[in-house]
Design an enzyme around this catalytic site. Structure first.
Site, mmCIF file in Angstrom:
data_model
loop_
_atom_site.group_PDB
_atom_site.id
_atom_site.type_symbol
_atom_site.label_atom_id
_atom_site.label_comp_id
_atom_site.label_asym_id
_atom_site.label_seq_id
_atom_site.Cartn_x
_atom_site.Cartn_y
_atom_site.Cartn_z
ATOM 1 C CB CYS A 66 -0.959 -0.027 1.192
ATOM 2 S SG CYS A 66 -0.141 0.085 2.793
ATOM 3 C CB ALA A 67 0.377 4.762 0.791
#
Length: 212
Positions: A66-67
């Site tokens: 993810c981020a």
């Protein structure tokens, strides 16, 4: 000793040709840049993809990203609860980019959006300001600001984010059904670990470390 479920950026870069990478960010975040070869299955659509992910995990190890790492850990937990082993990437896509490694961009017309963390900060800040401003008209409305503050504290303590879950349901953060179907088809067509082409053996060389 239990095996590690997280890879750092260097470990992931070296092992990338042998991994199936699943990006659990929103489509807009994915469009802003993703790990080479990563497929986009947003976190709130992960359960729909479980059958395909189970089959993929039988052939290659899964790496969920993810981020920054929070949503990928949530995804890893969901997969583990359903008997699907997976790894996460320490630092997420942000850490990968900060290391100077290549990010790819999808060939589709998907529009890049702010990261979910940035959307949460904007929404939380906006609600706090609105609560303070409206509180000048009616003091009870200041409770909006207090509620947001309490939610952020709970989010930090529990390592969850209800606001992110709500924001993920907004139209600009949701994949089109056709896009998700195409992703699941691509996942099913991924080369088998033992029969993949020789071209994948050189994939590490294409993940360029520009900081070197």
């Amino acid at each position: 000793m239990a095996a590690s479920v997280a890879l750092d950026t260097d470990q992931a870069r070296i092992r990338l040709p042998q991994l199936t990478v699943v990006d659990v960010r929103t489509p807009g975040e994915y469009a802003s840049g993703h790990l080479p070869g990563a497929l986009n299955i947003p976190l709130d659509h992960l359960r729909r993809a479980l059958p395909a992910l189970k089959e993929a995990a039988d052939e290659r190890e899964l790496l969920v990203v993810c981020a920054s790492g929070a949503r990928s850990e949530s995804a890893r937990s969901v997969l583990a609860d359903n008997g699907v082993p997976a790894l996460t990437l320490t630092g997420g896509t942000q850490g990968w980019q900060e290391r100077g490694l290549e990010l790819q961009h999808p060939a589709t017309e998907a529009r890049a959006t702010w990261s979910m963390e940035r959307q949460v900060r904007f929404a939380a800040g906006g609600l706090v300001l609105a609560g303070l401003g409206l509180g000048r008209v009616h003091p009870a409305l200041r409770l909006v600001s207090a509620g947001v503050a309490g939610g952020l504290v709970f989010s930090a303590v529990s390592n969850t984010c209800g606001m992110a879950h709500l924001l993920a349901k907004l139209p600009h953060n949701r994949p089109r059904p056709a896009d998700l179907d195409a992703t699941l088809t691509a996942l099913a067509r991924r080369p088998r670990k033992r029969g993949e082409s020789m071209g994948s053996a050189a994939a590490v060389d294409r993940v360029t470390d520009v900081s070197a």
